[in-house]
Design an enzyme around this catalytic site. Sequence first.
Site, PDB file in Angstrom:
ATOM      1  N   PRO A  30      18.465 -34.816  -6.031  1.00 25.51           N
ATOM      2  CA  PRO A  30      17.910 -34.635  -7.385  1.00 25.51           C
ATOM      3  C   PRO A  30      17.277 -36.185  -7.959  1.00 25.51           C
ATOM      4  O   PRO A  30      18.037 -37.342  -8.507  1.00 25.51           O
ATOM      5  CB  PRO A  30      18.690 -33.877  -8.336  1.00 25.51           C
ATOM      6  CG  PRO A  30      19.855 -34.063  -7.690  1.00 25.51           C
ATOM      7  CD  PRO A  30      20.107 -34.801  -6.222  1.00 25.51           C
ATOM      8  N   GLU A  31      16.239 -36.051  -7.918  1.00 27.58           N
ATOM      9  CA  GLU A  31      15.139 -37.368  -8.913  1.00 27.58           C
ATOM     10  C   GLU A  31      14.746 -36.168 -10.115  1.00 27.58           C
ATOM     11  O   GLU A  31      15.205 -34.800 -10.788  1.00 27.58           O
ATOM     12  CB  GLU A  31      14.056 -37.524  -8.053  1.00 27.58           C
ATOM     13  CG  GLU A  31      14.191 -37.975  -6.736  1.00 27.58           C
ATOM     14  CD  GLU A  31      13.525 -38.718  -5.739  1.00 27.58           C
ATOM     15  OE1 GLU A  31      12.216 -38.861  -6.518  1.00 27.58           O
ATOM     16  OE2 GLU A  31      14.273 -38.172  -4.785  1.00 27.58           O
ATOM     17  N   ARG A  40      29.532 -33.501  -1.754  1.00 24.25           N
ATOM     18  CA  ARG A  40      29.780 -35.183  -1.605  1.00 24.25           C
ATOM     19  C   ARG A  40      30.651 -35.875  -2.200  1.00 24.25           C
ATOM     20  O   ARG A  40      31.154 -36.863  -2.700  1.00 24.25           O
ATOM     21  CB  ARG A  40      28.316 -35.435  -0.965  1.00 24.25           C
ATOM     22  CG  ARG A  40      27.899 -35.443   0.190  1.00 24.25           C
ATOM     23  CD  ARG A  40      26.506 -35.611   0.432  1.00 24.25           C
ATOM     24  NE  ARG A  40      26.560 -37.817   1.005  1.00 24.25           N
ATOM     25  CZ  ARG A  40      25.955 -38.536   0.966  1.00 24.25           C
ATOM     26  NH1 ARG A  40      24.525 -38.133   1.303  1.00 24.25           N
ATOM     27  NH2 ARG A  40      25.701 -39.468   1.422  1.00 24.25           N
ATOM     28  N   HIS A  83      33.946 -26.333  -3.159  1.00 27.86           N
ATOM     29  CA  HIS A  83      33.045 -28.200  -4.081  1.00 27.86           C
ATOM     30  C   HIS A  83      32.996 -27.078  -4.946  1.00 27.86           C
ATOM     31  O   HIS A  83      32.349 -27.991  -5.659  1.00 27.86           O
ATOM     32  CB  HIS A  83      32.076 -27.677  -2.826  1.00 27.86           C
ATOM     33  CG  HIS A  83      32.418 -28.545  -0.982  1.00 27.86           C
ATOM     34  ND1 HIS A  83      33.516 -28.827  -0.801  1.00 27.86           N
ATOM     35  CD2 HIS A  83      31.646 -28.773  -0.194  1.00 27.86           C
ATOM     36  CE1 HIS A  83      33.467 -29.648   0.307  1.00 27.86           C
ATOM     37  NE2 HIS A  83      32.485 -29.107   0.819  1.00 27.86           N
TER      38      HIS A  83
END
Length: 277
Positions: free
Chosen positions: A2-3, A117, A93
């Site tokens: 995400p930016e 991750r 997760h």
Amino acid sequence: MPELPEVETLRRQLAQELPMPALIREVKFSVHNLRTPMPRHQKDFFIGQSIVNIERRAKYLIFRFENGEGVLTHLGMTGSWRIENSSDLQKKHDHVVLDLENQNTRKSLALIYNDPRRFGFFEILKNHETHKLLKKLGAEPLSSDWSWQDLYEKVHTRSSPIKNLLMNAEIVVGVGNIYASEALFRAGISPLRLGCRIKKREAEKLKKSIVEILNEALIYGGSSIDDYRHLSGQKGQMQSRFSVYGRSKLPCLVCQHPVKKITQSGRSSFYCSKCQA
DNA sequence: CTGAGCACCTGAGGGC
DNA sequence: TGCCCTCAGGTGCTCA
């Protein structure tokens, strides 16, 4: 992942969907650490506090408490937040679960952080001004006090490629691997050009291109390539509007020349060697 | 100080 | 089917 547009889209949705003030009744952490250790033994910091505001600085999301303290979180590459009716609905997760209660309606809900991750983080924020991650940050590209002169000043003394400089949060925040390539395409500047070779006129155009691409991405709800999801689980739509990112060997949308893919500091860059010099 | 490379993780996809 | 390799939206740390 995400930016700025993705984090800001999420922030807006949280601000809308989370009935605030939201009292934190319980916080649960998975056994895994994220990028930084989970504040497992500081539950007292959270429980009983109320989230009164959702803020964003760079790609960080901040849950602000009434007392000015709060939570500093980052989505890393694959992080996402979702709202569930019950905190029992856990998935693989899921790493943080906040049991919240709206103080006006007494309605409860669970805010859940998922991150395969585990490059994201969730930590205590006591002092915004002195926090080591926040105090070094450069300008917010969508704020009115960011100028092309500021960009030029920070870039023209550097011998790194401009693409790397755009992704440096001390120069400008929120621009990641996708929007760096896209902004450079719009500005007609090669990602390989060194910062010290950027002319004032080009810095002006580049600044304008960055603002344009980020605003456009915001309109389209960000880019979903793989993991990024809105609060509702929906995908963003900006990925279908990329000019160069992920379009290796495909014809440039302007001149039909094949888009090039190169590696800079370990990250992929995409550009048109005819349109960008 | 600057810049390059690595490290942290899981999972998807391609080649064989 | 399965194994191995590469790659992925970030960023802090170490080293030259």
